[in-house]
Every structure is written in structure tokens, then in C-alpha cells.
Design a protein around this motif. Sequence first.
Motif, PDB file in Angstrom:
ATOM      1  N   ALA A   1       0.841  -1.201   0.000  1.00  0.00           N
ATOM      2  CA  ALA A   1       0.000   0.000   0.000  1.00  0.00           C
ATOM      3  C   ALA A   1       0.877   1.252   0.000  1.00  0.00           C
ATOM      4  N   ILE A   2       0.277   2.368  -0.404  1.00  0.00           N
ATOM      5  CA  ILE A   2       0.955   3.660  -0.385  1.00  0.00           C
ATOM      6  C   ILE A   2       0.409   4.461   0.785  1.00  0.00           C
ATOM      7  N   LEU A   3       1.295   4.850   1.694  1.00  0.00           N
ATOM      8  CA  LEU A   3       0.915   5.605   2.877  1.00  0.00           C
ATOM      9  C   LEU A   3       1.518   6.993   2.819  1.00  0.00           C
ATOM     10  N   ILE A   4       0.732   7.986   3.241  1.00  0.00           N
ATOM     11  CA  ILE A   4       1.183   9.368   3.306  1.00  0.00           C
ATOM     12  C   ILE A   4       0.765   9.935   4.657  1.00  0.00           C
ATOM     13  N   PRO A   5       1.654  10.636   5.366  1.00  0.00           N
ATOM     14  CA  PRO A   5       1.260  11.258   6.633  1.00  0.00           C
ATOM     15  C   PRO A   5       0.128  12.266   6.425  1.00  0.00           C
ATOM     16  N   GLN A   6      -0.818  12.265   7.332  1.00  0.00           N
ATOM     17  CA  GLN A   6      -1.911  13.227   7.226  1.00  0.00           C
ATOM     18  C   GLN A   6      -1.400  14.664   7.276  1.00  0.00           C
ATOM     19  N   SER A   7      -0.303  14.901   7.996  1.00  0.00           N
ATOM     20  CA  SER A   7       0.240  16.253   8.123  1.00  0.00           C
ATOM     21  C   SER A   7       0.806  16.781   6.811  1.00  0.00           C
ATOM     22  N   ALA A   8       1.023  15.895   5.820  1.00  0.00           N
ATOM     23  CA  ALA A   8       1.565  16.322   4.527  1.00  0.00           C
ATOM     24  C   ALA A   8       0.466  16.637   3.529  1.00  0.00           C
ATOM     25  N   THR A   9      -0.776  16.680   3.973  1.00  0.00           N
ATOM     26  CA  THR A   9      -1.903  16.938   3.076  1.00  0.00           C
ATOM     27  C   THR A   9      -2.606  18.223   3.469  1.00  0.00           C
ATOM     28  N   VAL A  10      -3.347  18.760   2.516  1.00  0.00           N
ATOM     29  CA  VAL A  10      -4.145  19.957   2.762  1.00  0.00           C
ATOM     30  C   VAL A  10      -5.506  19.752   2.111  1.00  0.00           C
ATOM     31  N   GLU A  11      -6.551  20.172   2.797  1.00  0.00           N
ATOM     32  CA  GLU A  11      -7.916  20.011   2.291  1.00  0.00           C
ATOM     33  C   GLU A  11      -8.427  21.342   1.754  1.00  0.00           C
ATOM     34  N   MET A  12      -9.006  21.285   0.560  1.00  0.00           N
ATOM     35  CA  MET A  12      -9.588  22.470  -0.059  1.00  0.00           C
ATOM     36  C   MET A  12     -10.810  22.045  -0.859  1.00  0.00           C
ATOM     37  N   GLN A  13     -11.976  22.628  -0.509  1.00  0.00           N
ATOM     38  CA  GLN A  13     -13.212  22.376  -1.240  1.00  0.00           C
ATOM     39  C   GLN A  13     -13.507  20.871  -1.350  1.00  0.00           C
ATOM     40  N   ASP A  14     -13.483  20.212  -0.212  1.00  0.00           N
ATOM     41  CA  ASP A  14     -13.815  18.788  -0.105  1.00  0.00           C
ATOM     42  C   ASP A  14     -12.847  17.892  -0.864  1.00  0.00           C
ATOM     43  N   LYS A  15     -11.682  18.402  -1.190  1.00  0.00           N
ATOM     44  CA  LYS A  15     -10.657  17.592  -1.838  1.00  0.00           C
ATOM     45  C   LYS A  15      -9.382  17.640  -1.011  1.00  0.00           C
ATOM     46  N   VAL A  16      -8.570  16.604  -1.156  1.00  0.00           N
ATOM     47  CA  VAL A  16      -7.316  16.507  -0.421  1.00  0.00           C
ATOM     48  C   VAL A  16      -6.163  16.582  -1.421  1.00  0.00           C
ATOM     49  N   PHE A  17      -5.161  17.421  -1.089  1.00  0.00           N
ATOM     50  CA  PHE A  17      -4.034  17.634  -1.988  1.00  0.00           C
ATOM     51  C   PHE A  17      -2.728  17.373  -1.249  1.00  0.00           C
ATOM     52  N   VAL A  18      -1.694  17.044  -2.047  1.00  0.00           N
ATOM     53  CA  VAL A  18      -0.307  17.042  -1.580  1.00  0.00           C
ATOM     54  C   VAL A  18       0.501  17.866  -2.571  1.00  0.00           C
ATOM     55  N   PHE A  19       1.687  18.307  -2.131  1.00  0.00           N
ATOM     56  CA  PHE A  19       2.598  19.031  -3.012  1.00  0.00           C
ATOM     57  C   PHE A  19       3.703  18.065  -3.438  1.00  0.00           C
ATOM     58  N   THR A  20       3.665  17.674  -4.718  1.00  0.00           N
ATOM     59  CA  THR A  20       4.707  16.815  -5.256  1.00  0.00           C
ATOM     60  C   THR A  20       5.859  17.675  -5.766  1.00  0.00           C
ATOM     61  N   VAL A  21       7.059  17.095  -5.787  1.00  0.00           N
ATOM     62  CA  VAL A  21       8.269  17.812  -6.204  1.00  0.00           C
ATOM     63  C   VAL A  21       8.811  17.140  -7.467  1.00  0.00           C
ATOM     64  N   ASN A  22       9.023  17.951  -8.540  1.00  0.00           N
ATOM     65  CA  ASN A  22       9.547  17.382  -9.780  1.00  0.00           C
ATOM     66  C   ASN A  22      11.072  17.447  -9.800  1.00  0.00           C
ATOM     67  N   LYS A  23      11.663  17.111 -10.963  1.00  0.00           N
ATOM     68  CA  LYS A  23      13.125  17.068 -11.069  1.00  0.00           C
ATOM     69  C   LYS A  23      13.754  18.443 -10.953  1.00  0.00           C
ATOM     70  N   GLU A  24      13.013  19.493 -11.304  1.00  0.00           N
ATOM     71  CA  GLU A  24      13.538  20.865 -11.187  1.00  0.00           C
ATOM     72  C   GLU A  24      13.296  21.444  -9.798  1.00  0.00           C
ATOM     73  N   ASN A  25      12.828  20.616  -8.860  1.00  0.00           N
ATOM     74  CA  ASN A  25      12.549  21.039  -7.477  1.00  0.00           C
ATOM     75  C   ASN A  25      11.414  22.047  -7.407  1.00  0.00           C
ATOM     76  N   LYS A  26      10.501  21.979  -8.360  1.00  0.00           N
ATOM     77  CA  LYS A  26       9.310  22.816  -8.327  1.00  0.00           C
ATOM     78  C   LYS A  26       8.135  21.967  -7.842  1.00  0.00           C
ATOM     79  N   VAL A  27       7.240  22.605  -7.088  1.00  0.00           N
ATOM     80  CA  VAL A  27       6.136  21.869  -6.475  1.00  0.00           C
ATOM     81  C   VAL A  27       4.877  21.990  -7.322  1.00  0.00           C
ATOM     82  N   THR A  28       4.063  20.932  -7.226  1.00  0.00           N
ATOM     83  CA  THR A  28       2.777  20.897  -7.920  1.00  0.00           C
ATOM     84  C   THR A  28       1.712  20.410  -6.954  1.00  0.00           C
ATOM     85  N   LYS A  29       0.623  21.156  -6.889  1.00  0.00           N
ATOM     86  CA  LYS A  29      -0.483  20.737  -6.023  1.00  0.00           C
ATOM     87  C   LYS A  29      -1.231  19.607  -6.717  1.00  0.00           C
ATOM     88  N   THR A  30      -1.199  18.416  -6.088  1.00  0.00           N
ATOM     89  CA  THR A  30      -1.736  17.210  -6.719  1.00  0.00           C
ATOM     90  C   THR A  30      -2.887  16.647  -5.883  1.00  0.00           C
TER      91      THR A  30
END
Length: 398
Positions: free
Chosen positions: A319-348
Motif C-alpha cells: 500500500a501507499i501511505l502518506i502522513p496526514q500532516s503532509a496533506t491539505v484540504e480544499m473544497q472537499d478535496k485533499v491535496f499534496v505538493f509533489t516535487v519534480n526534477k527541477e525542485n518545483k512543487v505541484t499541487k496534486t
Amino acid sequence: MNSETIIPKTIISKSIFNPISIMKKITLISIIALFVISCNDKNAAPPAAAAPLLPVLSITNSNAVTDVEYPAALQGAVDVEIRPQVSGNLEKIYVDEGAYVNKGQTLFKINERPFREQLNNALANLHAAEATYLNAQLEVDKLTPLVQNKVVSDYQLKTAKATQKIAFANIEQAKAMVASAKINLGYTNVTAPVSGYIGRLPKKQGSLVSATDIEPLTNLSDVHEVYAYFSLGETDFIKFKSLYNGTTLNDKIKKLPPVTLILADNSDYGTLGKIDMVDGQFDKNTGAITLRATFPNKNGTLRSGNTGKIKLGIQHDDAILIPQSATVEMQDKVFVFTVNKENKVTKTPISISGKSGTNYLIADGVKSGDQIVLSGIDKLQEGQLIQPEKSKKQIAQK
């Protein structure tokens, strides 16, 4: 505005003969120079802010256990209604509400005098029937030698024997009446069929009680073991069966792990229970099937009528586990910030299928090998550059 300021020659020439004027002119020139410099500073671009240093976690697959809770109703191993089986006045009450009683202990006493008289009457009828039988036997004994010597006809002997059989049947009937009277007399003494705790006592001493009363004399609960009944919907039940090995449902039940009972105050009951029964059919009104978990109750902490929740642990492999503290809720959706190869973040956005301790079990949105920001996500913006700091934090597994 030009930083180089030209001083008119007329001012210089005139200032040779006036020292005070020269000082004023120098002061004026200084003010103008400072103003020009400040204007140049405002037009200059501000220095770029440094990328924030934030902890980043690389996602890996792991085993996890998720908890699912179902409302449950508790009952004692034996819950019985204590009802009178004969009618009469409630003469004595030997117990109090909430008392613990042993099997066979007397609880109530119904006035026995009418039933004592019924027994005496039944005994009298029995004695009369026995006397009648004795007379019939004497008649048979008298006629038997007379018939053998052909003094009287055989018909009289046959009639005497028939009368004897009727007398014998009357004796058996009288005995049954005596037994019935004794049973009714015994019913006036109401005893505990099992050991357990007494419920409410709605009837008071002197009340007229009857076997047809709507309300029982009391309820008696044997709670050395407690049954927790809970229900699963059809979909949940299919998933529930698919998690465990076994050719039959009984085989699967034997392999079920222990379950936890959560009490009404959200505390865990100290002893684990075992699921040992699945109802034979679904309720056509609710579309759910009932299961039973049994919990030992040595100290009598649990009582019939308690409510709680059954917590089932479901094992998930890879299974894939993610700490709850690494997530943010907005408009009934849950997001995380992923980091790409250029070290830029994307709200996913992510899909959550359950919880394991303080972690979310992820169904979709991220995969093994992705990197997410662990903390400091409240001020991050889409596409922002960060300085990743490899986190040593491990996903806690239950």
C-alpha cells in the motif's frame, strides 16, 4: 534624473566673495545628490528571495492495516424476561434492582393459597378414584370364580372388568391433576433460570400479576460473556469475505483476527473479542447482514443494552501511505505538493481509501517513487521552487 549635476559658473563666481552663500550652495547640491541617488535605488529591481528549505519524502510501498468501525449493540450471553406463569397477588420480592443472583435463587413469591387448595382438591379426587378402582377390583374378584363355575354369565364379568378399567383411567387422570396442581403451586415461587443481574422491578409487592401481562416482572442478564451485534452492507460483506482464506464462510470466520470494542466514551474495551457468527440471511428492509462478536466480561463491566463500535483491522499489502500532516484540504478535496526534477512543487489531488494510524492510505494520485513535501505546505504556491531536504521520517505502520 541625471546623477551628475552641473553647477552654473555664475554661482561659483559670485560665491567667491560670499562664504555663507557658498555653504548654502554646497548644502543644496548635497540634497540634490541624495535625491538623485534615492531615485536610482527605487528603480533598481529587488533581490530575488531564496528558495525555502523544506523536508521531502520519497514514497515507497509498504504493508498497512486500516481500521473500519461499525456501530454495535451489546447483549448478554443470556437475556431472559422473568414472567409469572400463574396469576395471583405478588406476596414478596426477595431481590433488588441491579442485584446479582445465582441460578435457582428465589426472586418473587406469589400468594400460594389458591394453588394449595387446588392441589388438595386434586389429591382428594385421586383418593376417590383409587377407592372406585378398588371396588371395581373386588367386583372382578367376586365374579371370576362364579363365571368359572358357570354360576353367572360371562357377560357380567366382562362388564365388571370394563368398569375396573374406567376406574383405573380415572386414577391416572386424577394423578395428572395432582401433578398439574403441584406445578402451579411451584410457579408461585419464581426463581432465577440463570445467574446474572436483575433489571428494573416495575411490579411492587401486593400487585396483581398474570402470565398475560405485557410487562415482565423483571429482566435477568447473564453477562459473563457479551455479544456485540453489528451489520455489514452487501458490498462491505463481499469485500469482507474476500480478505480471508477458506472454502466456506465458517472456515473464513475461524481465520478472522480479533476485533476491538470501542465504548461509548471512545475508549477501547480492555479485552479483544472474536467474530463467531454471521446471520443466515440479509435483512430485506436494510440490505444488511448481522455479525456477532463475543467478548469476555469477567468483571461485569459491560451490560445488556450498552452501545459501542466494533473496530475491524483490514490488512493491505504493498500500500501507499502518506502522513496526514503532509496533506491539505480544499473544497472537499485533499491535496499534496509533489516535487519534480527541477525542485518545483505541484499541487496534486489524491484519493484516500482509508486511514492507518496517523497516515492516509492512498488509492490514486501519487505512486511509489514520487516525492512530496512533508511540512511547511501552508504557504507554498503552484510551481514554486524549493530546496528539498531529504527526510529521515519513516511512515509509521500499525
